[in-house]
Design a protein around this motif. Structure first.
Motif, PDB file in Angstrom:
ATOM      1  N   PRO A 172       4.174   8.789 -12.642  1.00 50.76           N
ATOM      2  CA  PRO A 172       4.145   7.326 -12.507  1.00 50.76           C
ATOM      3  C   PRO A 172       5.041   6.762 -11.409  1.00 50.76           C
ATOM      4  N   GLN A 173       5.690   7.621 -10.617  1.00 43.57           N
ATOM      5  CA  GLN A 173       6.641   7.127  -9.622  1.00 43.57           C
ATOM      6  C   GLN A 173       6.025   6.091  -8.684  1.00 43.57           C
ATOM      7  N   MET A 174       4.801   6.347  -8.246  1.00 48.15           N
ATOM      8  CA  MET A 174       4.126   5.429  -7.333  1.00 48.15           C
ATOM      9  C   MET A 174       3.921   4.062  -7.976  1.00 48.15           C
ATOM     10  N   LEU A 175       3.558   4.068  -9.247  1.00 48.91           N
ATOM     11  CA  LEU A 175       3.338   2.813  -9.962  1.00 48.91           C
ATOM     12  C   LEU A 175       4.655   2.088 -10.189  1.00 48.91           C
ATOM     13  N   HIS A 176       5.704   2.844 -10.502  1.00 54.91           N
ATOM     14  CA  HIS A 176       7.017   2.219 -10.681  1.00 54.91           C
ATOM     15  C   HIS A 176       7.490   1.561  -9.389  1.00 54.91           C
ATOM     16  N   ARG A 177       7.186   2.180  -8.257  1.00 53.42           N
ATOM     17  CA  ARG A 177       7.557   1.587  -6.969  1.00 53.42           C
ATOM     18  C   ARG A 177       6.898   0.219  -6.811  1.00 53.42           C
ATOM     19  N   HIS A 178       5.631   0.143  -7.170  1.00 52.00           N
ATOM     20  CA  HIS A 178       4.925  -1.134  -7.114  1.00 52.00           C
ATOM     21  C   HIS A 178       5.560  -2.149  -8.053  1.00 52.00           C
TER      22      HIS A 178
ATOM     23  N   ILE B 222       0.868  -1.178   0.000  1.00 57.43           N
ATOM     24  CA  ILE B 222       0.000   0.000   0.000  1.00 57.43           C
ATOM     25  C   ILE B 222       0.903   1.226   0.000  1.00 57.43           C
ATOM     26  N   ILE B 223       0.843   2.007  -1.074  1.00 55.94           N
ATOM     27  CA  ILE B 223       1.695   3.185  -1.217  1.00 55.94           C
ATOM     28  C   ILE B 223       0.818   4.427  -1.272  1.00 55.94           C
ATOM     29  N   GLY B 224       1.123   5.397  -0.397  1.00 55.57           N
ATOM     30  CA  GLY B 224       0.417   6.670  -0.378  1.00 55.57           C
ATOM     31  C   GLY B 224       1.279   7.794  -0.906  1.00 55.57           C
ATOM     32  N   ALA B 225       0.679   8.985  -0.988  1.00 57.16           N
ATOM     33  CA  ALA B 225       1.381  10.128  -1.574  1.00 57.16           C
ATOM     34  C   ALA B 225       2.637  10.492  -0.793  1.00 57.16           C
ATOM     35  N   ASP B 226       2.632  10.239   0.519  1.00 56.64           N
ATOM     36  CA  ASP B 226       3.788  10.589   1.337  1.00 56.64           C
ATOM     37  C   ASP B 226       4.933   9.590   1.201  1.00 56.64           C
ATOM     38  N   ASP B 227       4.710   8.507   0.473  1.00 61.19           N
ATOM     39  CA  ASP B 227       5.757   7.506   0.267  1.00 61.19           C
ATOM     40  C   ASP B 227       6.600   7.781  -0.972  1.00 61.19           C
ATOM     41  N   VAL B 228       6.202   8.775  -1.760  1.00 63.05           N
ATOM     42  CA  VAL B 228       6.921   9.101  -2.994  1.00 63.05           C
ATOM     43  C   VAL B 228       7.167  10.603  -3.055  1.00 63.05           C
ATOM     44  N   ASP B 229       8.061  11.000  -3.938  1.00 63.62           N
ATOM     45  CA  ASP B 229       8.329  12.428  -4.130  1.00 63.62           C
ATOM     46  C   ASP B 229       7.245  13.087  -4.969  1.00 63.62           C
TER      47      ASP B 229
END
Length: 216
Positions: free
Chosen positions: A143-149, A130-137
């Motif tokens: 797409p950074q959040m999706l790339h993290r996944h 589970i990734i939220g906005a505070d977990d990425v820059d």
């Protein structure tokens, strides 16, 4: 072939509109002496592609620190008072889990709220990450959040099939930039949107996730 389904949260998995509105109205009354907004007005503002939410919600050109702090303090308790999964979501997640679909949440909400709400609804165990906005820059539509996944799941563009499911143009844009399939969820905060696929219900989403590009 592995199937990977990334879900937006608010307006896709869960209906959190009332609790968001109540916390916004608490800030409006406490600091700005403003009349309450309706749930629909708040949802429409959130879904608008170009908007200044601080102006719409609080009549301010930018968010004041005190408003942000009060909202987060109030919403921490409020966020689990009225929230519900959309009809068919629990059954969808269970069916996908049984089909060995890898699932994650990519939300622009702060992760502390996302994890709290999903745990309260007993949905959190379906998701590997589970990734939220505070977990990425940079939040969606970046797409950074999706790339993290995808990195976490060791996604292979040649052999795996990944989808982003959401109710907002930011979800569709993030999927496009990440090079994965986008699915617009038409049952939540917005009933109209453009994606590679349109799902009118969680039941129809099951077929899109499990039958495109082969079977799980």
């Amino acid at each position: 072939m592995r199937h990977i389904a990334l879900f937006d949260m608010d307006g896709t998995l869960i209906d959190s509109g009332l609790d968001i509105t109540l916390s916004i109205n608490h800030v409006r009354a406490s600091y700005y002496n403003l009349d309450p907004l309706s749930v629909q007005a708040v949802i429409d503002a959130i879904n608008a592609p170009e908007r200044n939410l601080s102006e719409i919600f609080y009549g301010q050109s930018h968010y004041e620190a005190r408003a942000k702090e009060l909202f987060e303090t109030h919403y921490f308790d409020q966020c689990i008072q009225n929230v519900t999964p959309y009809q068919g979501i629990r059954e969808l997640l269970s069916a996908l889990y049984d089909k060995n679909v890898i699932m994650g949440v990519a939300t622009n909400a702060p992760s502390i709220f996302a994890k709290r709400m999903l745990k309260h609804l007993e949905l959190d165990s379906f998701f590997q990450l589970i990734i939220g906005a505070d977990d990425v820059d940079l939040p969606k539509p970046h797409p950074q959040m999706l790339h993290r996944h995808l990195d976490h799941y060791h996604y292979n563009f040649g052999t795996d099939y990944a989808l982003m499911i959401g109710d907002n143009s930011k979800d569709m844009e993030a999927a496009q930039k990440a090079g994965i399939t986008s699915v617009f969820a038409g049952w939540g905060f917005s009933s109209k949107g453009d994606g590679d696929y349109f799902a009118s219900s969680p039941q129809s989403l099951f077929d899109i996730i499990t039958t495109k590009k082969g079977t799980v």
